[in-house]
Design an enzyme around this catalytic site. Structure first.
Site, mmCIF file in Angstrom:
data_model
loop_
_atom_site.group_PDB
_atom_site.id
_atom_site.type_symbol
_atom_site.label_atom_id
_atom_site.label_comp_id
_atom_site.label_asym_id
_atom_site.label_seq_id
_atom_site.Cartn_x
_atom_site.Cartn_y
_atom_site.Cartn_z
ATOM 1 N N LEU A 57 32.610 45.090 33.890
ATOM 2 C CA LEU A 57 31.530 45.036 34.521
ATOM 3 C C LEU A 57 31.331 45.753 35.769
ATOM 4 C CD1 LEU A 57 30.490 41.350 34.077
ATOM 5 C CD2 LEU A 57 29.820 43.118 32.430
ATOM 6 N N ASP B 198 29.140 54.579 36.126
ATOM 7 C CA ASP B 198 29.307 53.609 36.753
ATOM 8 C C ASP B 198 28.599 53.354 38.275
ATOM 9 O OD1 ASP B 198 30.592 52.948 34.471
ATOM 10 O OD2 ASP B 198 32.441 52.427 35.281
ATOM 11 N N TYR C 62 42.458 55.785 29.147
ATOM 12 C CA TYR C 62 41.176 56.398 29.242
ATOM 13 C C TYR C 62 41.399 57.875 29.626
ATOM 14 C CZ TYR C 62 36.755 57.151 31.660
ATOM 15 O OH TYR C 62 35.700 57.729 32.183
HETATM 16 C C1 GLA Z 1 34.360 53.519 32.457
HETATM 17 C C2 GLA Z 1 34.170 54.859 33.387
HETATM 18 C C3 GLA Z 1 32.856 55.506 32.755
HETATM 19 C C4 GLA Z 1 32.528 55.674 31.482
HETATM 20 C C5 GLA Z 1 32.937 54.601 30.649
HETATM 21 C C6 GLA Z 1 32.891 54.822 29.313
HETATM 22 O O1 GLA Z 1 33.321 52.567 32.732
HETATM 23 O O2 GLA Z 1 34.155 54.676 34.707
HETATM 24 O O3 GLA Z 1 32.681 56.828 33.574
HETATM 25 O O4 GLA Z 1 33.383 56.991 31.137
HETATM 26 O O5 GLA Z 1 34.233 54.014 31.105
HETATM 27 O O6 GLA Z 1 31.634 55.016 28.678
#
Ligand code: GLA
Length: 434
Positions: free
Chosen positions: A163, A210, A263
């Site tokens: 979150l 985010d 990621y």
């Molecule tokens: C994380 C990253 C965001 C985005 C999401 C996936 O939350 O911080 O920048 O790439 O993953 O959508």
């Protein structure tokens, strides 16, 4: 205190039924009361640790992303919303040019001297301290004048649940520091500083979503954010949510594993796909140039894994705009179908879901009044979000959480399900004085 800059333009919301508006006002009052209770507790912790009273309290919300996942870092469009779970940062100016941090959750304290060159703040081993040091460094690099301060960080936003608790800590601390120093509060510029800080401190090459959601959230609205713009030119557009739409977070699965590495791998796959397709003349400036109909032509040029990643990105790119249009039209079945399609693609093509998330989404979809559900955020763990008809909200939450209920709620893969409704909330800001 400098006046806050005006936020992104809010499109006019259609007046909803009186009952739904009353329910929303009541839940806003309840949320304000909960914040007040939390802040009162934080003030007690402050008195115990620093003595006296803080000069100000800042709040930064967490976020969920409704759709448009793993496309912000390829310049795609996303649809996050700031939520009514927060990081609170209490602060007071200090005589010495030192920042003294206290974490209420961790029960730990750190000090950062301000009078070193921005690149020369102490190398700190723990990720949380590295993050705070990086935020300070980025603010100083961006020319935000900082003054010595004491800060207490508290939260009702669960950490590590997907979150955006990191973004909320970054932006909340930046908000408190800027206001203590009397510096102007520019949410988009601060979001960019905080994104860079996260990339540096946590070695996650994240996109802008985010931090922008946390800094620029709008009450009662999601944010349509086109990430193709340069960081300084991002212009989130508020998308008011229909009165009938309720969003429920499904949390409680196993903790995330190696999320940062995985990621960054996904991002590298996108870069590889772009470089290969640009070389073949199939894209020019970004993967946004690619229509889903062109995918078969791309297939022989890419290895199978990179091709699957591309399939997700190309399918996901239009979904945020489509969902914004569906929400504006009050068309919840279409909005929900877009969430379902996004989850399926994240699970099969992007491979960022987990058995727990798949199970949570499947169970949510079996409940009456649930229009769609998907994992939200980076995946690899974290939580899911469901779009539920407001009239069915209580029943939905009960069915997802009641142990051994007819719907089989209570646990998933042996983990307890925590289902809680979230409201769309304004971005980081100061709370009114005591
Ligand atoms: C994380 C990253 C965001 C985005 C999401 C996936 O939350 O911080 O920048 O790439 O993953 O959508």
């Amino acid at each position: 205190m400098p006046a806050p800059r005006p936020g992104p333009a809010l499109t006019r919301a259609r007046p909803g039924p009186i009952i739904a508006a009353a329910a929303r006002a009541a839940s806003a009052r309840a949320a304000a009361a909960m914040n007040a209770a939390r802040i009162a507790e934080s003030r007690r912790l402050w008195a115990d640790h620093f003595g006296g009273r803080p000069a100000l309290a800042a709040l930064a919300p967490g976020r969920v992303n409704l759709v448009g996942e793993h496309v912000d870092y390829v310049g795609g469009t996303v649809l996050p919303m700031a939520i009514d779970r927060h990081v609170f940062v209490l602060a007071a100016p200090a005589a010495a040019r030192v920042l003294r941090f206290r974490s209420a959750q961790l029960g730990r304290s750190w000090e950062l001297p301000l009078d070193r060159a921005p690149g020369d703040l102490p190398a700190a081993p723990a990720p949380g301290v590295r993050l705070l040091a990086s935020v300070v460094r980025e603010l100083l690099r961006a020319g935000v004048p900082l003054a010595g301060a004491d800060l207490l960080i508290d939260a009702d936003l669960p950490a590590g649940a997907g979150l955006s608790s990191s973004a909320a800590v970054e932006v909340g601390v930046a908000c408190a520091l800027a206001h203590v120093a009397g510096a102007p509060w520019d949410p988009l510029a601060i979001a960019d500083c905080c994104r860079r800080a996260e990339e540096e401190a946590l070695a996650v090459r994240c996109g802008p979503m985010d931090q922008v959601a946390v800094a620029c959230g709008r009450a009662g609205a999601a944010l349509l954010l086109d990430c193709s713009a340069a960081p300084g030119a991002l212009a989130p557009r508020a998308v008011p949510l229909p009165e009938a739409a309720a969003f429920v977070v499904l949390a409680g699965g196993p903790a995330r594993q190696l999320a940062g590495t995985a990621y960054n791998d996904r991002r590298r796959s996108c870069e590889l796909a772009f470089a290969t397709l640009a070389h073949a003349g199939l894209v020019v400036s970004s993967l946004r140039d690619l229509h889903v109909d062109a995918l078969p032509e791309c297939r022989p040029l890419l290895d199978p894994v990179t091709y699957r990643r591309l399939q997700h990105v190309v399918g996901e790119l239009p979904r945020a705009r489509e969902m914004a249009a569906a929400l504006a039209a009050g068309d919840l079945p279409t909005a929900g179908a877009l969430m379902d399609a996004s989850h399926a693609s994240l699970a099969t093509h992007y491979e960022v879901s987990t058995p727990w998330l798949d199970e949570a989404v499947a169970r949510a979809r079996r409940q009456p009044g649930c229009h769609g559900a998907r994992l939200t955020g980076a995946g690899f763990g974290g939580c899911a979000i469901a779009l539920v008809e407001r009239a069915q909200l209580e029943r939905f939450v009960r069915a997802m959480t009641a142990p051994g209920g007819a719907a089989g709620g209570g646990t998933l893969s042996g983990s307890t399900v925590n289902a809680f409704p979230v409201q769309a909330e304004a971005g980081a800001r100061l709370l009114p004085p005591e």
